[in-house]
Design a protein around this motif. Structure first.
Motif, PDB file in Angstrom:
ATOM      1  N   LEU A 115       0.741  -6.187  15.057  1.00  0.00           N
ATOM      2  CA  LEU A 115      -0.173  -5.063  14.920  1.00  0.00           C
ATOM      3  C   LEU A 115      -0.441  -4.392  16.258  1.00  0.00           C
ATOM      4  CD1 LEU A 115      -2.232  -3.717  12.777  1.00  0.00           C
ATOM      5  CD2 LEU A 115      -3.943  -5.059  14.007  1.00  0.00           C
ATOM      6  N   GLY A 116      -0.377  -3.054  16.256  1.00  0.00           N
ATOM      7  CA  GLY A 116      -0.835  -2.274  17.397  1.00  0.00           C
ATOM      8  C   GLY A 116       0.154  -2.130  18.525  1.00  0.00           C
ATOM      9  N   ARG A 117      -0.004  -1.048  19.267  1.00  0.00           N
ATOM     10  CA  ARG A 117       0.752  -0.794  20.494  1.00  0.00           C
ATOM     11  C   ARG A 117      -0.226  -0.281  21.542  1.00  0.00           C
ATOM     12  NH1 ARG A 117       3.471  -3.330  17.748  1.00  0.00           N
ATOM     13  NH2 ARG A 117       5.678  -3.085  17.205  1.00  0.00           N
ATOM     14  N   PRO A 118      -0.592  -1.111  22.538  1.00  0.00           N
ATOM     15  CA  PRO A 118      -0.068  -2.439  22.817  1.00  0.00           C
ATOM     16  C   PRO A 118      -0.437  -3.446  21.728  1.00  0.00           C
ATOM     17  CG  PRO A 118      -1.960  -1.985  24.203  1.00  0.00           C
ATOM     18  CD  PRO A 118      -1.619  -0.698  23.520  1.00  0.00           C
ATOM     19  N   ARG A 119       0.352  -4.511  21.625  1.00  0.00           N
ATOM     20  CA  ARG A 119       0.207  -5.470  20.546  1.00  0.00           C
ATOM     21  C   ARG A 119      -1.114  -6.231  20.630  1.00  0.00           C
ATOM     22  NH1 ARG A 119       5.702  -5.092  21.391  1.00  0.00           N
ATOM     23  NH2 ARG A 119       6.948  -5.057  19.475  1.00  0.00           N
ATOM     24  N   ASP A 147       3.885  -9.700   7.413  1.00  0.00           N
ATOM     25  CA  ASP A 147       5.203  -9.228   7.843  1.00  0.00           C
ATOM     26  C   ASP A 147       5.355  -7.710   7.741  1.00  0.00           C
ATOM     27  OD1 ASP A 147       5.144  -9.110   5.077  1.00  0.00           O
ATOM     28  OD2 ASP A 147       7.243  -9.670   4.840  1.00  0.00           O
ATOM     29  N   LEU A 148       4.284  -6.993   7.431  1.00  0.00           N
ATOM     30  CA  LEU A 148       4.376  -5.536   7.320  1.00  0.00           C
ATOM     31  C   LEU A 148       4.519  -4.944   8.723  1.00  0.00           C
ATOM     32  CD1 LEU A 148       4.132  -3.410   4.958  1.00  0.00           C
ATOM     33  CD2 LEU A 148       1.821  -3.008   5.815  1.00  0.00           C
ATOM     34  N   ALA A 149       5.645  -4.306   8.988  1.00  0.00           N
ATOM     35  CA  ALA A 149       5.910  -3.822  10.350  1.00  0.00           C
ATOM     36  C   ALA A 149       6.974  -2.739  10.330  1.00  0.00           C
ATOM     37  CB  ALA A 149       6.371  -4.976  11.247  1.00  0.00           C
ATOM     38  N   GLY A 150       6.857  -1.800  11.288  1.00  0.00           N
ATOM     39  CA  GLY A 150       7.917  -0.838  11.537  1.00  0.00           C
ATOM     40  C   GLY A 150       8.064   0.240  10.479  1.00  0.00           C
ATOM     41  N   PRO A 156       4.122   5.015  14.255  1.00  0.00           N
ATOM     42  CA  PRO A 156       4.496   4.433  15.550  1.00  0.00           C
ATOM     43  C   PRO A 156       3.387   3.666  16.253  1.00  0.00           C
ATOM     44  CG  PRO A 156       5.420   6.625  15.352  1.00  0.00           C
ATOM     45  CD  PRO A 156       4.508   6.455  14.179  1.00  0.00           C
ATOM     46  N   ASP A 157       2.124   3.903  15.886  1.00  0.00           N
ATOM     47  CA  ASP A 157       1.051   3.117  16.509  1.00  0.00           C
ATOM     48  C   ASP A 157       1.025   1.685  15.998  1.00  0.00           C
ATOM     49  OD1 ASP A 157      -0.020   3.361  13.945  1.00  0.00           O
ATOM     50  OD2 ASP A 157      -1.846   4.375  14.582  1.00  0.00           O
ATOM     51  N   ALA A 158       1.858   1.379  14.996  1.00  0.00           N
ATOM     52  CA  ALA A 158       1.973   0.026  14.428  1.00  0.00           C
ATOM     53  C   ALA A 158       0.651  -0.462  13.840  1.00  0.00           C
ATOM     54  CB  ALA A 158       2.499  -0.969  15.464  1.00  0.00           C
ATOM     55  N   VAL A 159      -0.168   0.477  13.411  1.00  0.00           N
ATOM     56  CA  VAL A 159      -1.449   0.160  12.788  1.00  0.00           C
ATOM     57  C   VAL A 159      -1.567   0.839  11.426  1.00  0.00           C
ATOM     58  CG1 VAL A 159      -3.967   0.374  12.948  1.00  0.00           C
ATOM     59  CG2 VAL A 159      -2.628  -0.155  14.999  1.00  0.00           C
ATOM     60  N   HIS A 160      -1.411   2.159  11.414  1.00  0.00           N
ATOM     61  CA  HIS A 160      -1.663   2.930  10.199  1.00  0.00           C
ATOM     62  C   HIS A 160      -0.400   3.076   9.351  1.00  0.00           C
ATOM     63  CE1 HIS A 160      -4.916   4.157  12.979  1.00  0.00           C
ATOM     64  NE2 HIS A 160      -5.632   4.084  11.870  1.00  0.00           N
ATOM     65  N   ASP A 210       3.170   9.050  20.449  1.00  0.00           N
ATOM     66  CA  ASP A 210       2.486   7.768  20.642  1.00  0.00           C
ATOM     67  C   ASP A 210       2.802   7.173  22.003  1.00  0.00           C
ATOM     68  OD1 ASP A 210       0.755   5.837  19.115  1.00  0.00           O
ATOM     69  OD2 ASP A 210       2.353   4.477  19.763  1.00  0.00           O
ATOM     70  N   LEU A 211       4.008   7.372  22.496  1.00  0.00           N
ATOM     71  CA  LEU A 211       4.346   6.914  23.848  1.00  0.00           C
ATOM     72  C   LEU A 211       3.488   7.619  24.888  1.00  0.00           C
ATOM     73  CD1 LEU A 211       8.231   6.675  23.628  1.00  0.00           C
ATOM     74  CD2 LEU A 211       6.627   4.772  23.931  1.00  0.00           C
ATOM     75  N   ARG A 212       3.257   8.913  24.689  1.00  0.00           N
ATOM     76  CA  ARG A 212       2.373   9.650  25.603  1.00  0.00           C
ATOM     77  C   ARG A 212       0.954   9.094  25.542  1.00  0.00           C
ATOM     78  NH1 ARG A 212       5.516  14.020  23.643  1.00  0.00           N
ATOM     79  NH2 ARG A 212       3.911  14.602  22.115  1.00  0.00           N
ATOM     80  N   ARG A 213       0.495   8.772  24.343  1.00  0.00           N
ATOM     81  CA  ARG A 213      -0.842   8.199  24.192  1.00  0.00           C
ATOM     82  C   ARG A 213      -0.964   6.905  24.978  1.00  0.00           C
ATOM     83  NH1 ARG A 213      -2.593   3.900  21.611  1.00  0.00           N
ATOM     84  NH2 ARG A 213      -0.614   3.606  20.492  1.00  0.00           N
ATOM     85  N   ARG A 214       0.032   6.044  24.852  1.00  0.00           N
ATOM     86  CA  ARG A 214      -0.022   4.762  25.557  1.00  0.00           C
ATOM     87  C   ARG A 214      -0.016   4.960  27.065  1.00  0.00           C
ATOM     88  NH1 ARG A 214       4.781   1.599  22.523  1.00  0.00           N
ATOM     89  NH2 ARG A 214       4.683   2.872  20.648  1.00  0.00           N
ATOM     90  N   ALA A 215       0.778   5.923  27.546  1.00  0.00           N
ATOM     91  CA  ALA A 215       0.838   6.191  28.989  1.00  0.00           C
ATOM     92  C   ALA A 215      -0.517   6.662  29.506  1.00  0.00           C
ATOM     93  CB  ALA A 215       1.912   7.233  29.284  1.00  0.00           C
TER      94      ALA A 215
END
Length: 224
Positions: A115-119, A147-150, A156-160, A210-215
């Protein structure tokens, strides 16, 4: 005795907003489940809710008796750096007690492990163990989402969940309840090459965002 269908408590996942996918419109997994069971639907879920919020704000709004009471709470709890497993278990147990008292059947969902990015790992596994323990004490139905993933299930946030992800959760809940039909049997999923390509393109755009959000979040954390 008049019943009131299916009631759902939780956070933004159960609230059901999201991204359309493969021709499926965004809708709460619990609403898909209610429709497949031919039950009226009551949604109490609120975006961003922690288990403590569900207990404080949603439980008092229960107006049973319901045929099915669904609880999916804990995703936001495990994303908090200072996750308190004891407090989460206390709150979830109180929620389960209240929903069980108001419903013929109680449904509890586990938390995706990745779950989540970062995990958020390993906290989701801790939370899911708590969910299963509380469910076992009450002979409740467990919807296993570990096991729900991807893609195509999650954004891409691995949450919603995407709309397809919501449908997958609903199908798992229907199977767990022994429902006569799956929610996915009630909607047309576009599986053509063109539909898949369109979804892949949209997913790539969302992944870049989402990559921009994490940065940005990393830069803010470093500046504190």
């Amino acid at each position: 005795m008049t019943t009131r269908g299916l009631v759902a408590l939780g956070d933004s996942i159960t609230n059901g907003h999201g991204e359309p996918a493969l021709g499926v419109h965004p809708q709460s997994w619990a609403q898909w489940l209610a429709e497949a069971l031919d039950l009226p639907f009551t949604k109490l879920a609120v975006d961003g809710a922690l288990a403590a919020d569900v207990l404080r704000e949603q439980v008092p709004r229960l107006r049973g008796p319901y045929d099915v009471g669904c609880v999916y709470a804990g995703v936001n709890d495990v994303r908090v750096p200072a996750f308190h497993a004891v407090a989460y278990e206390r709150d979830l147990r109180a929620i389960a007690d209240a929903v069980e008292a108001a419903s013929d059947r109680l449904v509890l969902c586990t938390i995706p492990a990745d779950l989540g990015r970062p995990r958020a790992a390993p906290k989701p596994r801790v939370a899911s163990a708590i969910v299963r323990r509380i469910a076992a004490e009450r002979h409740a139905t467990v919807v296993a989402l570990d096991d729900l993933a991807g893609a195509p299930w999650l954004l891409p946030d691995a949450v919603h969940p995407t709309a397809i992800g919501q449908l997958e959760i609903a199908d798992r809940a229907a199977r767990a309840l022994g429902a006569p039909r799956l929610p996915s049997s009630t909607v047309e999923v576009h599986g053509s090459r063109r539909a898949r390509a369109r979804f892949a393109g949209r997913f790539a755009v969302m992944s870049a965002a989402d990559l921009r959000r994490r940065a940005v979040e990393r830069l803010r954390a470093q500046s504190v």
